[in-house]
Design a protein around this motif. Sequence first.
Motif, mmCIF file in Angstrom:
data_model
loop_
_atom_site.group_PDB
_atom_site.id
_atom_site.type_symbol
_atom_site.label_atom_id
_atom_site.label_comp_id
_atom_site.label_asym_id
_atom_site.label_seq_id
_atom_site.Cartn_x
_atom_site.Cartn_y
_atom_site.Cartn_z
ATOM 1 N N ALA A 44 0.833 -1.206 0.000
ATOM 2 C CA ALA A 44 0.000 0.000 0.000
ATOM 3 C C ALA A 44 0.866 1.254 0.000
ATOM 4 C CB ALA A 44 -0.931 -0.007 1.209
ATOM 5 N N LEU A 45 2.044 1.142 0.598
ATOM 6 C CA LEU A 45 2.982 2.263 0.623
ATOM 7 C C LEU A 45 3.720 2.393 -0.706
ATOM 8 C CD1 LEU A 45 4.229 4.456 2.451
ATOM 9 C CD2 LEU A 45 5.932 2.750 3.156
ATOM 10 N N ASP A 46 4.102 1.252 -1.287
ATOM 11 C CA ASP A 46 4.790 1.218 -2.580
ATOM 12 C C ASP A 46 4.346 -0.039 -3.309
ATOM 13 O OD1 ASP A 46 6.519 1.081 -4.764
ATOM 14 O OD2 ASP A 46 8.199 1.933 -3.658
ATOM 15 N N ALA A 47 3.572 0.143 -4.351
ATOM 16 C CA ALA A 47 2.964 -0.985 -5.058
ATOM 17 C C ALA A 47 3.976 -1.863 -5.781
ATOM 18 C CB ALA A 47 1.931 -0.477 -6.068
ATOM 19 N N ARG A 48 5.250 -1.459 -5.781
ATOM 20 C CA ARG A 48 6.257 -2.228 -6.506
ATOM 21 C C ARG A 48 7.005 -3.221 -5.610
ATOM 22 N NH1 ARG A 48 10.053 2.174 -8.265
ATOM 23 N NH2 ARG A 48 9.610 2.747 -6.109
ATOM 24 N N GLY A 49 6.443 -3.549 -4.461
ATOM 25 C CA GLY A 49 7.128 -4.456 -3.539
ATOM 26 C C GLY A 49 7.509 -5.777 -4.176
ATOM 27 N N ARG A 50 6.603 -6.366 -4.938
ATOM 28 C CA ARG A 50 6.911 -7.633 -5.594
ATOM 29 C C ARG A 50 8.014 -7.447 -6.630
ATOM 30 N NH1 ARG A 50 1.146 -8.014 -5.283
ATOM 31 N NH2 ARG A 50 0.469 -9.748 -3.940
ATOM 32 N N ASP A 51 7.968 -6.335 -7.344
ATOM 33 C CA ASP A 51 9.003 -6.063 -8.341
ATOM 34 C C ASP A 51 10.370 -5.922 -7.677
ATOM 35 O OD1 ASP A 51 7.204 -6.084 -10.477
ATOM 36 O OD2 ASP A 51 6.754 -3.942 -10.228
ATOM 37 N N MET A 52 10.413 -5.287 -6.504
ATOM 38 C CA MET A 52 11.685 -5.145 -5.798
ATOM 39 C C MET A 52 12.282 -6.515 -5.483
ATOM 40 S SD MET A 52 10.844 -2.085 -3.086
ATOM 41 C CE MET A 52 9.960 -0.616 -3.596
ATOM 42 N N HIS A 244 24.929 -5.741 -15.251
ATOM 43 C CA HIS A 244 25.125 -6.746 -16.315
ATOM 44 C C HIS A 244 23.811 -7.377 -16.795
ATOM 45 C CE1 HIS A 244 29.478 -6.784 -16.693
ATOM 46 N NE2 HIS A 244 29.551 -6.614 -15.390
ATOM 47 N N PRO A 245 22.908 -6.571 -17.327
ATOM 48 C CA PRO A 245 21.647 -7.126 -17.823
ATOM 49 C C PRO A 245 21.833 -8.093 -18.983
ATOM 50 C CG PRO A 245 21.909 -4.837 -18.503
ATOM 51 C CD PRO A 245 22.995 -5.102 -17.511
ATOM 52 N N GLU A 246 22.981 -8.021 -19.661
ATOM 53 C CA GLU A 246 23.215 -8.922 -20.795
ATOM 54 C C GLU A 246 23.319 -10.386 -20.364
ATOM 55 O OE1 GLU A 246 27.272 -8.151 -19.143
ATOM 56 O OE2 GLU A 246 25.462 -6.959 -19.482
ATOM 57 N N LEU A 247 23.488 -10.614 -19.046
ATOM 58 C CA LEU A 247 23.569 -11.991 -18.554
ATOM 59 C C LEU A 247 22.201 -12.639 -18.415
ATOM 60 C CD1 LEU A 247 26.321 -11.544 -15.811
ATOM 61 C CD2 LEU A 247 26.568 -12.612 -18.061
ATOM 62 N N GLY A 248 21.143 -11.897 -18.717
ATOM 63 C CA GLY A 248 19.793 -12.457 -18.655
ATOM 64 C C GLY A 248 19.136 -12.238 -17.311
ATOM 65 N N GLU A 249 17.960 -12.865 -17.132
ATOM 66 C CA GLU A 249 17.212 -12.777 -15.878
ATOM 67 C C GLU A 249 16.842 -11.328 -15.536
ATOM 68 O OE1 GLU A 249 16.390 -15.528 -14.353
ATOM 69 O OE2 GLU A 249 17.750 -16.989 -15.194
ATOM 70 N N VAL A 250 16.518 -10.535 -16.545
ATOM 71 C CA VAL A 250 16.131 -9.147 -16.309
ATOM 72 C C VAL A 250 14.619 -9.072 -16.123
ATOM 73 C CG1 VAL A 250 16.053 -6.820 -17.258
ATOM 74 C CG2 VAL A 250 18.099 -8.230 -17.565
ATOM 75 N N VAL A 251 14.173 -8.370 -15.081
ATOM 76 C CA VAL A 251 12.752 -8.231 -14.775
ATOM 77 C C VAL A 251 12.231 -6.954 -15.426
ATOM 78 C CG1 VAL A 251 11.043 -7.950 -12.941
ATOM 79 C CG2 VAL A 251 13.025 -9.464 -12.600
ATOM 80 N N GLU A 252 11.207 -7.079 -16.231
ATOM 81 C CA GLU A 252 10.569 -5.913 -16.850
ATOM 82 C C GLU A 252 9.612 -5.286 -15.849
ATOM 83 O OE1 GLU A 252 11.320 -4.598 -19.709
ATOM 84 O OE2 GLU A 252 12.771 -6.158 -20.237
ATOM 85 N N VAL A 253 9.851 -4.023 -15.531
ATOM 86 C CA VAL A 253 9.043 -3.313 -14.540
ATOM 87 C C VAL A 253 8.327 -2.158 -15.220
ATOM 88 C CG1 VAL A 253 9.093 -2.000 -12.401
ATOM 89 C CG2 VAL A 253 10.663 -3.930 -12.702
ATOM 90 N N PRO A 254 7.013 -2.036 -15.042
ATOM 91 C CA PRO A 254 6.282 -0.944 -15.689
ATOM 92 C C PRO A 254 6.650 0.416 -15.105
ATOM 93 C CG PRO A 254 4.855 -2.155 -14.183
ATOM 94 C CD PRO A 254 6.126 -2.930 -14.278
ATOM 95 N N GLY A 255 6.542 1.445 -15.931
ATOM 96 C CA GLY A 255 6.813 2.800 -15.471
ATOM 97 C C GLY A 255 8.276 3.176 -15.612
ATOM 98 N N ASP A 256 8.553 4.448 -15.364
ATOM 99 C CA ASP A 256 9.908 4.980 -15.508
ATOM 100 C C ASP A 256 10.648 5.114 -14.185
ATOM 101 O OD1 ASP A 256 9.500 5.259 -18.260
ATOM 102 O OD2 ASP A 256 8.576 7.243 -17.991
ATOM 103 N N GLU A 257 9.939 4.959 -13.069
ATOM 104 C CA GLU A 257 10.574 5.129 -11.764
ATOM 105 C C GLU A 257 11.491 3.945 -11.474
ATOM 106 O OE1 GLU A 257 9.189 6.242 -7.188
ATOM 107 O OE2 GLU A 257 7.738 5.527 -8.666
ATOM 108 N N PRO A 258 12.753 4.195 -11.084
ATOM 109 C CA PRO A 258 13.682 3.087 -10.834
ATOM 110 C C PRO A 258 13.299 2.290 -9.596
ATOM 111 C CG PRO A 258 14.667 5.158 -10.180
ATOM 112 C CD PRO A 258 13.390 5.510 -10.878
ATOM 113 N N ILE A 259 13.567 0.982 -9.641
ATOM 114 C CA ILE A 259 13.412 0.157 -8.449
ATOM 115 C C ILE A 259 14.505 0.567 -7.469
ATOM 116 C CG2 ILE A 259 13.589 -2.178 -7.535
ATOM 117 C CD1 ILE A 259 11.016 -1.675 -9.017
ATOM 118 N N PRO A 260 14.139 0.963 -6.241
ATOM 119 C CA PRO A 260 15.104 1.589 -5.318
ATOM 120 C C PRO A 260 16.033 0.600 -4.621
ATOM 121 C CG PRO A 260 12.972 1.455 -4.267
ATOM 122 C CD PRO A 260 12.776 0.931 -5.665
#
Length: 269
Positions: A44-52, A244-260
């Motif tokens: 509820a405080l930050d909806a991106r908890g699962r993404d983090m 090193h995102p080229e190593l794979g396993e990159v998570v696509e996160v909606p929006g432009d705000e960076p995962i903190p």
Amino acid sequence: MTGHDPRAIEIDTTKPHPARMYDWFLGGKDNYPVDEEMARQLLALDARGRDMARVNRAFMHRATRWLAENGVRQFLDIGSGIPTEPNLHQIAQGTAPDARIVYCDNDPIVLAHAAALLRSTPQGATEYIQADARKPEAILEEAGRVLDFDRPIALSLLALLHFLDDEDGAAELVDRLVERLAPGSYLVLSHTTGDFDPERAAEASAMYRARGMTLRLRSHAEFTTFFDGLELVEPGVSLSADWHPELGEVVEVPGDEPIPGYAGVARKP
């Protein structure tokens, strides 16, 4: 397994635990209503908890793969959390079947599921230690039964240090562990930050304090000091998603705000 008899586990279900909340964020089933309640309040405080949680997990996969591809054959993962496949040993042994891995955590529910962490390749080894990260001497003694500290080891403290305040000796813990490592070893860290939204970060920290827990969200500069005296691997300290995102396993996160969250890997000269 070392440290405790898994048949004598006592799990406190009256208060949330970070490892079980992390499991809930990742979609796991090894958590309790008290963990889900607090996790939902954090959402509820930050909806991106699962993404983090997913971004941090993906960083672990990439860093472990990079280390194994660069010759590391021993891994010490402190604050391993509840097993979620693929686990660190599966990534490491997928590249280097002879890799040896020691996990460590202090939540009894991790011990209850530690058998999933012990399914090693025949060529390698995995072990689990039930111990508190704030007692490095005990961890080092037990890990020394499986790992050779005269040879390089990759030490991982992933999403752990933000649960230790400065007064709890977070820096001293890292220094003591790194001091024991042989030259050519690596330190792997990830850490949540409040740099991008200090007000929301302060609310989250207060939520933890109200439940008797610590959440110390360090800045980029504060996090970087954990690597003092070590040689950072490019790109240095970065956002977890940018390592090193080229190593794979990159998570696509909606929006432009960076995962903190920040991450880094550094070599001991």
